[in-house]
Design a protein around this motif. Sequence first.
Motif, PDB file in Angstrom:
ATOM      1  N   LEU A 101       0.857  -1.194   0.000  1.00 22.45           N
ATOM      2  CA  LEU A 101       0.000   0.000   0.000  1.00 22.45           C
ATOM      3  C   LEU A 101       0.888   1.237   0.000  1.00 22.45           C
ATOM      4  CD1 LEU A 101      -2.646  -1.091   2.693  1.00 22.45           C
ATOM      5  CD2 LEU A 101      -2.580  -1.604   0.228  1.00 22.45           C
ATOM      6  N   PRO A 102       1.145   1.813  -1.172  1.00 17.64           N
ATOM      7  CA  PRO A 102       2.091   2.934  -1.246  1.00 17.64           C
ATOM      8  C   PRO A 102       1.597   4.149  -0.476  1.00 17.64           C
ATOM      9  CG  PRO A 102       0.913   2.684  -3.321  1.00 17.64           C
ATOM     10  CD  PRO A 102       0.548   1.493  -2.486  1.00 17.64           C
ATOM     11  N   ARG A 103       2.525   4.800   0.216  1.00 13.94           N
ATOM     12  CA  ARG A 103       2.278   6.023   0.988  1.00 13.94           C
ATOM     13  C   ARG A 103       1.292   5.809   2.139  1.00 13.94           C
ATOM     14  NH1 ARG A 103       2.728   7.320  -4.197  1.00 13.94           N
ATOM     15  NH2 ARG A 103       0.493   7.300  -4.562  1.00 13.94           N
ATOM     16  N   SER A 104       1.129   4.584   2.558  1.00 16.11           N
ATOM     17  CA  SER A 104       0.327   4.329   3.756  1.00 16.11           C
ATOM     18  C   SER A 104       1.130   4.757   4.985  1.00 16.11           C
ATOM     19  CB  SER A 104      -0.050   2.857   3.853  1.00 16.11           C
ATOM     20  OG  SER A 104       1.109   2.046   3.899  1.00 16.11           O
ATOM     21  N   LEU A 105       0.414   4.992   6.079  1.00 14.03           N
ATOM     22  CA  LEU A 105       1.036   5.433   7.316  1.00 14.03           C
ATOM     23  C   LEU A 105       0.805   4.393   8.399  1.00 14.03           C
ATOM     24  CD1 LEU A 105      -0.148   9.172   7.347  1.00 14.03           C
ATOM     25  CD2 LEU A 105       2.101   8.310   6.654  1.00 14.03           C
ATOM     26  N   GLY A 106       1.825   4.142   9.189  1.00 11.46           N
ATOM     27  CA  GLY A 106       1.655   3.244  10.312  1.00 11.46           C
ATOM     28  C   GLY A 106       0.651   3.820  11.300  1.00 11.46           C
ATOM     29  N   PHE A 107      -0.220   2.977  11.811  1.00 12.19           N
ATOM     30  CA  PHE A 107      -1.264   3.448  12.717  1.00 12.19           C
ATOM     31  C   PHE A 107      -0.659   3.887  14.048  1.00 12.19           C
ATOM     32  CE2 PHE A 107      -4.265   2.718  16.194  1.00 12.19           C
ATOM     33  CZ  PHE A 107      -5.300   3.543  15.789  1.00 12.19           C
ATOM     34  N   ASP A 108      -1.084   5.059  14.500  1.00 13.86           N
ATOM     35  CA  ASP A 108      -0.681   5.601  15.796  1.00 13.86           C
ATOM     36  C   ASP A 108      -1.948   5.960  16.547  1.00 13.86           C
ATOM     37  OD1 ASP A 108       0.152   7.072  17.977  1.00 13.86           O
ATOM     38  OD2 ASP A 108       1.663   8.219  16.875  1.00 13.86           O
ATOM     39  N   PRO A 109      -2.237   5.300  17.684  1.00 10.38           N
ATOM     40  CA  PRO A 109      -3.473   5.586  18.412  1.00 10.38           C
ATOM     41  C   PRO A 109      -3.567   7.012  18.931  1.00 10.38           C
ATOM     42  CG  PRO A 109      -2.032   4.134  19.681  1.00 10.38           C
ATOM     43  CD  PRO A 109      -1.445   4.227  18.308  1.00 10.38           C
ATOM     44  N   ARG A 137       2.493  -0.991  21.114  1.00  7.89           N
ATOM     45  CA  ARG A 137       3.911  -0.893  20.754  1.00  7.89           C
ATOM     46  C   ARG A 137       4.143  -1.254  19.292  1.00  7.89           C
ATOM     47  NH1 ARG A 137       3.347  -3.805  25.256  1.00  7.89           N
ATOM     48  NH2 ARG A 137       4.064  -2.969  27.246  1.00  7.89           N
ATOM     49  N   ASN A 138       3.353  -2.192  18.797  1.00  9.35           N
ATOM     50  CA  ASN A 138       3.505  -2.669  17.421  1.00  9.35           C
ATOM     51  C   ASN A 138       2.115  -2.986  16.870  1.00  9.35           C
ATOM     52  OD1 ASN A 138       4.820  -3.594  15.065  1.00  9.35           O
ATOM     53  ND2 ASN A 138       4.790  -5.702  15.814  1.00  9.35           N
ATOM     54  N   PRO A 139       1.381  -1.962  16.411  1.00  9.75           N
ATOM     55  CA  PRO A 139      -0.033  -2.155  16.063  1.00  9.75           C
ATOM     56  C   PRO A 139      -0.284  -3.059  14.867  1.00  9.75           C
ATOM     57  CG  PRO A 139       0.466   0.170  16.453  1.00  9.75           C
ATOM     58  CD  PRO A 139       1.774  -0.547  16.379  1.00  9.75           C
ATOM     59  N   ASN A 140       0.674  -3.135  13.919  1.00  6.75           N
ATOM     60  CA  ASN A 140       0.446  -3.904  12.697  1.00  6.75           C
ATOM     61  C   ASN A 140      -0.857  -3.490  12.009  1.00  6.75           C
ATOM     62  OD1 ASN A 140       2.768  -5.507  12.411  1.00  6.75           O
ATOM     63  ND2 ASN A 140       2.076  -6.872  14.028  1.00  6.75           N
ATOM     64  N   MET A 141      -1.052  -2.183  11.921  1.00  2.00           N
ATOM     65  CA  MET A 141      -2.172  -1.589  11.201  1.00  2.00           C
ATOM     66  C   MET A 141      -1.653  -0.390  10.422  1.00  2.00           C
ATOM     67  SD  MET A 141      -5.348  -1.811  13.936  1.00  2.00           S
ATOM     68  CE  MET A 141      -4.446  -1.074  15.302  1.00  2.00           C
ATOM     69  N   LEU A 142      -2.270  -0.135   9.293  1.00  2.00           N
ATOM     70  CA  LEU A 142      -1.894   0.987   8.452  1.00  2.00           C
ATOM     71  C   LEU A 142      -3.119   1.862   8.189  1.00  2.00           C
ATOM     72  CD1 LEU A 142       0.203  -0.916   5.736  1.00  2.00           C
ATOM     73  CD2 LEU A 142       1.104   0.312   7.732  1.00  2.00           C
ATOM     74  N   MET A 143      -2.870   3.142   7.998  1.00  2.00           N
ATOM     75  CA  MET A 143      -3.902   4.058   7.515  1.00  2.00           C
ATOM     76  C   MET A 143      -3.612   4.347   6.047  1.00  2.00           C
ATOM     77  SD  MET A 143      -5.915   4.526  10.078  1.00  2.00           S
ATOM     78  CE  MET A 143      -6.954   5.793   9.340  1.00  2.00           C
ATOM     79  N   TRP A 144      -4.584   4.076   5.207  1.00  2.00           N
ATOM     80  CA  TRP A 144      -4.401   4.239   3.756  1.00  2.00           C
ATOM     81  C   TRP A 144      -5.693   4.798   3.180  1.00  2.00           C
ATOM     82  CZ3 TRP A 144      -5.147   0.794  -0.888  1.00  2.00           C
ATOM     83  CH2 TRP A 144      -4.333   1.192  -1.962  1.00  2.00           C
ATOM     84  N   HIS A 145      -5.595   5.956   2.551  1.00  2.00           N
ATOM     85  CA  HIS A 145      -6.772   6.635   2.000  1.00  2.00           C
ATOM     86  C   HIS A 145      -7.868   6.795   3.053  1.00  2.00           C
ATOM     87  CE1 HIS A 145      -5.070   6.681  -1.995  1.00  2.00           C
ATOM     88  NE2 HIS A 145      -4.928   5.373  -1.988  1.00  2.00           N
ATOM     89  N   GLY A 146      -7.453   7.081   4.274  1.00  2.00           N
ATOM     90  CA  GLY A 146      -8.394   7.346   5.346  1.00  2.00           C
ATOM     91  C   GLY A 146      -9.000   6.117   5.990  1.00  2.00           C
ATOM     92  N   ASP A 147      -8.610   4.921   5.568  1.00  2.00           N
ATOM     93  CA  ASP A 147      -9.171   3.685   6.113  1.00  2.00           C
ATOM     94  C   ASP A 147      -8.120   2.912   6.905  1.00  2.00           C
ATOM     95  OD1 ASP A 147     -11.773   3.960   4.994  1.00  2.00           O
ATOM     96  OD2 ASP A 147     -10.989   3.299   3.042  1.00  2.00           O
ATOM     97  N   LEU A 148      -8.599   2.102   7.841  1.00  2.00           N
ATOM     98  CA  LEU A 148      -7.733   1.274   8.671  1.00  2.00           C
ATOM     99  C   LEU A 148      -7.547  -0.089   8.010  1.00  2.00           C
ATOM    100  CD1 LEU A 148      -6.345   1.220  11.542  1.00  2.00           C
ATOM    101  CD2 LEU A 148      -8.386  -0.020  12.298  1.00  2.00           C
TER     102      LEU A 148
END
Length: 252
Positions: A101-109, A137-148
């Motif tokens: 998923l290009p330009r996705s961001l690691g999830f930060d709560p 500490r290690n969510p293993n989730m990404l934010m991409w186009h506003g979705d989780l």
Amino acid sequence: MLREVTAVRYVTPFREGGSLPGLMEACDLGTYVAKFTGAGQGRKALVAEIVSGELGRRLGLRVPELVLLDVDPVLGLAEPDQEVQELVKASGGVNLGMDFLPRSLGFDPLAFEVDAELAGRVLWFDALIGNVDRSWRNPNMLMWHGDLWLIDHGASLIWHHNWPRAAASARKGYDASDHALLSFRPDLAAADAVLAPLVTEELLNEVLALVPDAWLADEPGFESPEDVRAAYVGQLAERMRGPRDWLPEVPR
């Protein structure tokens, strides 16, 4: 069935994961995060990726597309890193690819909001598969186009590392004290009402059919890959029977 694609170029390793996944280009012009059969976690991590990821997808959660990625060991020869060379050389044949998923961001709560309904569904899903790798500490989730989006489920289904004792853990409770979405007041009751009826033996059989025979072969105590598939289905189906007291208590 999962799509099958052929890797054509090793692009770069990802140093964040202990299994040293790598970004690879494939014959369909797509780019995939490759999880290798020759990595230290072995093929069971890839089985967990498929079973958990594809189950999550069928429950309506966002998981990047998974593909079966055919890798020629020669692709690693151009890599200057000897560790990468050895890993690719040891992983000839079918590996796992996860759509990049290009330009996705690691999830930060602390930076993103998740509503209680979605948080509840993710937590319910993680409790079902026993995912120990979704902590703050290690969510293993990404934010991409506003979705989780949910990634990296290789540490789930931990019971398949010890089949003789697996049945005893079928009702084991899930510890959510470090879960990355706990602060969003996950609505587990609503998630249970929606998701539990979907997890049928038919669905579980459908998901297990996606796992390549080669990753299930020669499992001690089983005569065939089909027997191993049946054991996975039986373990998850047993978890769904009766009261779901393995669901964690969460503050409301």
